[in-house]
Design an enzyme around this catalytic site. Structure first.
Site, PDB file in Angstrom:
ATOM      1  CB  THR A   1       8.023  -7.693   2.620  1.00 50.05           C
ATOM      2  OG1 THR A   1       7.709  -6.439   3.210  1.00 50.05           O
ATOM      3  CG2 THR A   1       7.235  -8.781   3.287  1.00 50.05           C
TER       4      THR A   1
ATOM      5  CG  ASP B   1       1.367  -5.261   3.055  1.00 49.01           C
ATOM      6  OD1 ASP B   1       2.364  -4.712   3.573  1.00 49.01           O
ATOM      7  OD2 ASP B   1       1.442  -5.943   2.014  1.00 49.01           O
TER       8      ASP B   1
ATOM      9  N   GLY C   1       2.738  -1.063   1.997  1.00 52.32           N
ATOM     10  CA  GLY C   1       1.680  -1.832   2.646  1.00 52.32           C
ATOM     11  C   GLY C   1       0.356  -1.104   2.729  1.00 52.32           C
TER      12      GLY C   1
ATOM     13  CB  THR D   1       6.907  -7.201  -1.325  1.00 49.02           C
ATOM     14  OG1 THR D   1       6.986  -7.162  -2.754  1.00 49.02           O
ATOM     15  CG2 THR D   1       7.220  -8.596  -0.853  1.00 49.02           C
ATOM     16  N   GLY D   2       5.809  -4.338  -0.906  1.00 50.85           N
ATOM     17  CA  GLY D   2       5.598  -2.985  -1.428  1.00 50.85           C
ATOM     18  C   GLY D   2       4.973  -2.102  -0.370  1.00 50.85           C
TER      19      GLY D   2
ATOM     20  NE  ARG E   1       3.692   1.195   7.536  1.00 51.73           N
ATOM     21  CZ  ARG E   1       4.049   0.210   6.720  1.00 51.73           C
ATOM     22  NH1 ARG E   1       4.810  -0.765   7.155  1.00 51.73           N
ATOM     23  NH2 ARG E   1       3.658   0.194   5.478  1.00 51.73           N
ATOM     24  CB  VAL E   2       1.076  -2.502  11.907  1.00 53.16           C
ATOM     25  CG1 VAL E   2       0.785  -3.866  11.327  1.00 53.16           C
ATOM     26  CG2 VAL E   2       1.670  -2.648  13.308  1.00 53.16           C
TER      27      VAL E   2
END
Ligand code: ASP
Length: 309
Positions: free
Chosen positions: A168, A199, A222, A219-220, A196-197
């Site tokens: 991200t 963070d 979510g 980032t990572g 899918r959403v």
């Protein structure tokens, strides 16, 4: 202090963002200008054009922006066919009495705002998508994937791959007026379940900015920041009087409390109201970037390592 802090893949946009600040532009203008460069970069397979698609081969983008002066925010989730979700997110903030639009509604709004559509799936990304799926399923299943009644099983198999790609872009800026803003843009976890959403467009999870205390972005994986409310936690710990490093440590420790099926990478960057900055990661040897108005090039700084289970 006039400063920009970004995730490492912000490199292609940090100079453009600093130019905006040097010209007297706002933190939000700088963030949008910087992130747009990353969204355009076809070699970044985690953001915008050229991003890796979902399980069905569709590129779905998430983005958000937050204004530390007013705590106004705008975000979009699961947007297809528009290469600059950061700009759509900003328009949501400026033109609507809402914070978050998703899917077809977000796309309709983007069209109303005059944004141009574009096919975001590059051949390079499509090939990697296909190879990854082929490693997990027969050609026959792959050809019929959209019709599978239990697509969720494949989402579990393919996305539990430890080498699964995700990333991200994070931008945090403080302008010459001392105002702080933050922006995040992503194509999300590669091969995610459609819709899918993560963070990144969720205010408080992947992004938070408040002039009085500071800002944080993630980032990572979510799902971890969503469950722990990570970005807001950092800013709240600052409000409670923790140092910047202490606030980041507390937020990372909160991630360690996620005992049910947690796991995965998680990284954050944060800026305080005095222009101090820090990065954290639960992976070793990772870095982030920062650049002040006095610097001609961005500097790479190590993220503090905070292992989580
Ligand atoms: N945080 C992003 C998401 O979960 C992906 C990433 O940064 O790796 O959508």
């Amino acid at each position: 202090m006039t400063i920009i802090v970004t995730s490492k893949n912000g490199l292609v946009g940090i100079q453009a963002a600093m130019e905006v600040l040097r010209d007297g532009g706002s933190a939000l203008d700088a963030i949008e200008a910087g992130i747009r460069q990353v969204e355009t970069n076809p070699d970044d397979h985690t953001v915008g054009y050229g991003g890796y698609p979902n399980l069905l081969g569709q590129v779905e983008l998430d983005a958000s922006i937050m204004d530390g002066r007013t705590l106004a925010a705008g975000a979009v989730g699961a947007v297809r066919d528009y290469p600059h979700p950061i700009s759509i997110a900003r328009k949501v903030m400026e033109y609507l009495p809402h914070v978050l639009l998703v899917g077809p509604g977000a796309e309709r709004f983007a069209a109303e705002m005059g944004f141009e559509q574009e096919d975001l799936l590059t051949e390079a990304a499509r090939q990697v998508w296909q190879e990854r799926l082929r490693a997990n399923m027969s050609d026959e299943t792959l050809a019929q994937l959209a019709a599978q009644p239990d697509l969720w099983r494949w989402a579990k198999t393919v996305t539990s791959d430890p080498e699964q790609v995700g990333c991200t872009v994070n931008f945090i800026a403080q302008d010459a007026q001392g105002n702080i803003g933050a922006g995040v843009s992503t194509s999300g976890l590669a091969w995610k379940y459609p819709g899918r959403v993560g963070d990144s467009p969720i205010i408080g999870a992947g992004i938070y900015a408040d002039n009085r205390y500071g800002a944080a972005t993630c980032t990572g994986v979510g799902e971890m920041a969503l469950r722990a409310g990570t970005a807001r936690s950092v800013v709240l710990y600052l409000k409670m009087g923790f140092s910047l490093t202490g606030a980041g440590q507390q937020a990372m420790a909160d991630l360690d409390d996620l005992t049910a099926s947690a796991g995965g990478r998680m990284n954050l960057i944060a800026l305080d109201s005095a222009g101090g900055h820090v990065g954290f990661s639960n992976a070793k040897d990772t870095t982030y970037l920062y650049m002040t108005a006095a610097m001609s090039e961005p500097e790479e700084a190590p993220r503090l390592h905070f292992p989580t289970r």
